[in-house]
Design an enzyme around this catalytic site. Structure first.
Site, PDB file in Angstrom:
ATOM      1  N   HIS A   1      -6.102  -5.583   0.942  1.00  0.00           N
ATOM      2  CA  HIS A   1      -7.154  -4.703   0.412  1.00  0.00           C
ATOM      3  C   HIS A   1      -6.817  -4.216  -0.989  1.00  0.00           C
ATOM      4  O   HIS A   1      -7.717  -3.847  -1.751  1.00  0.00           O
ATOM      5  CB  HIS A   1      -7.458  -3.543   1.374  1.00  0.00           C
ATOM      6  CG  HIS A   1      -6.459  -2.428   1.407  1.00  0.00           C
ATOM      7  ND1 HIS A   1      -5.485  -2.326   2.376  1.00  0.00           N
ATOM      8  CD2 HIS A   1      -6.307  -1.336   0.619  1.00  0.00           C
ATOM      9  CE1 HIS A   1      -4.783  -1.218   2.180  1.00  0.00           C
ATOM     10  NE2 HIS A   1      -5.260  -0.607   1.110  1.00  0.00           N
TER      11      HIS A   1
ATOM     12  N   SER B   1      -0.733   2.283  -0.229  1.00  0.00           N
ATOM     13  CA  SER B   1      -1.111   0.958   0.255  1.00  0.00           C
ATOM     14  C   SER B   1      -0.303  -0.111  -0.461  1.00  0.00           C
ATOM     15  O   SER B   1      -0.260  -0.147  -1.690  1.00  0.00           O
ATOM     16  CB  SER B   1      -2.603   0.715   0.024  1.00  0.00           C
ATOM     17  OG  SER B   1      -3.391   1.541   0.843  1.00  0.00           O
TER      18      SER B   1
ATOM     19  N   ASP C   1      -2.717  -7.491   6.628  1.00  0.00           N
ATOM     20  CA  ASP C   1      -3.163  -6.899   5.361  1.00  0.00           C
ATOM     21  C   ASP C   1      -2.134  -7.149   4.253  1.00  0.00           C
ATOM     22  O   ASP C   1      -1.357  -6.260   3.889  1.00  0.00           O
ATOM     23  CB  ASP C   1      -3.406  -5.404   5.555  1.00  0.00           C
ATOM     24  CG  ASP C   1      -4.259  -4.799   4.454  1.00  0.00           C
ATOM     25  OD1 ASP C   1      -4.436  -5.455   3.409  1.00  0.00           O
ATOM     26  OD2 ASP C   1      -4.753  -3.677   4.644  1.00  0.00           O
TER      27      ASP C   1
END
Length: 711
Positions: free
Chosen positions: A87, A647, A223
């Site tokens: 992402h 992230s 991810d």
């Protein structure tokens, strides 16, 4: 030290508990103290401290990077290979995708370095220096009692200190406030602008579970994505085919040995923002005047986008990244409100405020801190209406419909005579047009105008409502939207290009002044300024209260380490691999496996559909050396303290080896940015062995595996 833009919501402060355990917090590596180190050792950390963080010799922190504008990444090879989240790389993957080459849907594998794709506008930043400059700043702030003057002066001093560093064109030098504007640090980054896409799994892996699984556990999302930093003479440089892979100061070893419950886990990354020292009134303000409006407005917009994306592949590609960004903090706001209520955070904050007031009374601190809490309560109460109005205005008209932002930029382009500035603005305009559909925005505009009218008083609404929408279209926002998109050249790239290229600059500027989209944008900006003026009357009181409240908490707890709130600077969190109890009678294990992918996969769902060639790898358990006891671990939990910006953060074991990439928090603890919940709050990370499995077995790209230092 900069006040958060009122356009993005009133400044917010967090209530802190006076007791800060050393294993909850996002710690500055250069500020680690004895309490931190002892706790790290107790949890299992084995390395010398200078192997974790040092500017005098290669250290683990040297390998951690800012990826793009809001994520973290980790360097994993001596040829500048970067692992981050899918992402985080989503915008880059989307930028290279077309209907014929849909890398979002199908994934991307560069078989050779020559096939690695340059990503214009993407950068990677390596931290090169951090130095405390509090004394230099505070010495020039003595005697200033007005908070607006104090913040303005501090900003001037920080800018001057940064400029005095004489950073080169390939560096970023900033001075940032920490500890609620009580201390300041000078920070220098090397900025690498030649970054190329190397590997991306298909979205069926990298985004498996979509919005349904976002922020949830158990999770089965791969991810991750892979990029490479290129350089000239091993220094940052603009893209060139002659650039070579960057040779980093340090790169992380990758562990294939796994982990077990209660093993040491450590993250290093760039968390964006926390509000741990927010008061009860600030929590109320966040719920009612920021989160609730955001939930409502984004829900309306996303439903319109989703319908269009589901009907057309090209639309899905154009809006995939924008939708994901919008939906992420839409769901975050929903979860945060739920968590704040469930955990009675307001009640706990009030208890902390009572203890602070009692400490003031018992220690004769009224002259210094006596008005802190009353002034904060007054500022939040009196500023609440303006904050809510600004949130609705921003979410609906600045961030909801896209034509207003486009009109702002084109009008700025038309009115600017500086060639360099015009070129920079034009680049941004071209970037918007690339992923913009006027036909879709035409549907969004009336919905956003309607929600703004419902929640902003008539005297604060943009005057376009009274002068045009009501007067000419009898309040019909759909007819008004048809008028804007029918008469304006702003939504149409070809019309804009033709106009500005064929007309003299002064004539084009006059045309823009009368363009319906520009008139709308100017009206919204005027309304925002008026509401902002109301909000600013209280914002400085909140900033002053925040600074003094934290200073008082430090004085109240002299033997406790109180971590600074996150501000997108490098931080470390230490903890353990752990499951958790989401509710009475339930227990979540600390890892998931490929079995869950097979259980969840659904060919009829756009969130859970997985390609057959990937499913076959799971069905046949063709996991290679990446399995543990016959199972492929997909994701795992740790009690590390993270937030947005983390992230892509590397998760290290006790020996400093990479075991995963952090990509999410858990639904039950979405209030964590305001109050850390050690029994509930968990970091969700993709297992590095799942990353290696996808690169090796699905991508069949052994060259990347061979680059890594596997242990």
């Amino acid at each position: 030290m900069k006040i958060k833009s009122i356009l993005l919501g009133a400044a917010i402060l967090l209530g802190a508990s006076g007791v800060a355990k050393a294993d909850k917090g996002m710690w500055l590596l250069n500020e680690l103290n004895k309490e931190n180190v002892e706790r790290m050792r107790e949890l299992g950390f084995t390395l010398p401290l200078d192997s974790l963080y040092s500017f005098d010799k290669p250290s683990i922190a040297n390998a951690v990077v800012i990826f793009g504008g809001g994520c973290t990444g980790i360097t994993v090879s001596e040829q500048g290979l970067i692992f981050t989240n899918h992402h985080c790389g989503y915008g880059a993957i989307q930028s290279q995708s077309t209907v014929d080459h849909d890398y979002l849907r199908d994934g991307f594998v560069a078989r050779t370095m020559g096939e690695e794709l340059p990503i214009p506008g993407l950068s990677v930043k390596y931290l090169r220096k951090i130095e405390k400059v509090t004394d230099k700043v505070e010495a020039q702030l003595k005697g200033i009692t007005d908070e607006m003057e104090r913040l303005t002066k501090a900003q001037e001093i920080c800018n001057k200190l940064a400029k005095e560093q004489n950073a080169g064109d390939d560096q970023l030098c900033i001075v940032e406030p920490f500890y609620s504007n009580n201390e300041y640090f000078l920070i220098v980054y090397d900025v690498f602008k030649d970054v190329r896409m190397v590997f991306a799994p298909p979205s069926s892996v990298g985004k498996f579970g979509g919005d349904t699984d976002n922020w949830m556990w158990p999770r089965h999302t791969g991810d991750f994505s892979v990029f490479r930093v290129y350089a000239s003479n091993n220094r940052p440089a603009e893209y060139s085919k002659d650039n070579k892979p960057y040779k980093p100061v340090y790169y992380a070893a990758v562990s294939t040995q796994g982990y077990k419950a209660d093993d040491y886990a450590m993250t290093i990354g760039f968390p964006g923002s926390t509000d741990r020292y927010l008061t009860s009134w600030g929590v109320e303000d966040r719920i009612e005047n920021e989160n609730n409006p955001r939930i409502e407005v984004r829900g309306i917009k996303q439903a319109i986008w989703k319908e269009a994306m589901s009907a057309d592949q090209a639309t899905r590609i154009k809006y995939a990244s924008k939708y994901a960004q919008s939906a992420n903090y839409w769901k975050n706001s929903i979860g945060m409100n739920r968590g704040l209520a469930r955990l009675d955070v307001i009640g706990r904050k009030r208890a902390e405020e009572k203890a602070f007031a009692e400490w003031i009374r018992k220690n004769g601190k009224e002259a210094v801190y006596g008005d802190v809490l009353p002034s904060l309560e007054k500022a939040y109460r009196e500023g609440a209406a303006a904050n809510k109005q600004m949130t609705y205005l921003h979410e609906a008209l600045f961030g909801g419909t896209e034509v207003i932002r486009l009109a702002q930029m084109i009008n700025a382009f038309a009115s600017n005579s500086n060639a360099e500035a015009r070129e920079r603005i034009l680049k941004g305009i071209d970037g918007i047009y690339k992923d913009y559909l006027p036909s879709l925005d035409r549907k969004v505009l009336p919905a956003m105008l309607d929600v703004a009218r419902q929640h902003i008083p008539a005297d604060k609404l943009p005057d376009v409502f009274a002068k045009v929408i009501d007067k000419k279209f009898k309040g019909d926002t759909k007819k008004y939207a048809d008028y804007v998109f029918g008469k304006s050249i702003i939504p149409y790239d070809n019309k804009f290009q033709a106009a500005y290229k064929q007309m003299p600059a002064d004539k084009f500027a006059k045309l823009m002044e009368k363009d319906p989209a520009v008139e709308l944008a100017n009206s919204v900006i005027a309304s925002a300024r008026a509401i902002q003026a109301d909000a600013m009357a209280h914002a400085y009181s909140i900033e002053r209260g925040k600074r003094l409240f934290f200073a008082g908490l430090r004085e109240m707890n002299p033997d406790k380490a109180l971590p600074s709130d996150a501000n997108f600077t490098m931080r470390m969190s230490y903890g353990s691999i752990k499951g958790y109890e989401p509710q009475d009678g339930a227990w979540y294990n600390y890892y998931t496996t490929g079995k869950g992918v097979l259980e969840k996969q659904d060919p009829k769902s756009d969130e859970f559909a997985v390609q057959e060639n990937i499913l076959d790898l799971f069905r046949t358990k063709n996991y290679g050396p990446y399995a543990e006891n016959g199972q492929l671990h997909v994701a795992f939990l740790s009690n590390n303290d993270i937030t947005g910006g983390n992230s892509g953060s590397p998760v290290f074991d006790k020996n400093g080896r990479l075991i995963g990439l952090a990509f999410d928090g858990n639904w039950e603890a979405m209030s964590g940015d305001i109050e850390f919940e050690p029994d509930l709050q968990r970091t969700i990370s993709v297992d590095i062995r799942y990353v290696l499995f996808m690169i090796d077995k699905w991508g069949q790209c052994p060259r990347l595996i061979q680059e890594l230092k596997l242990m």
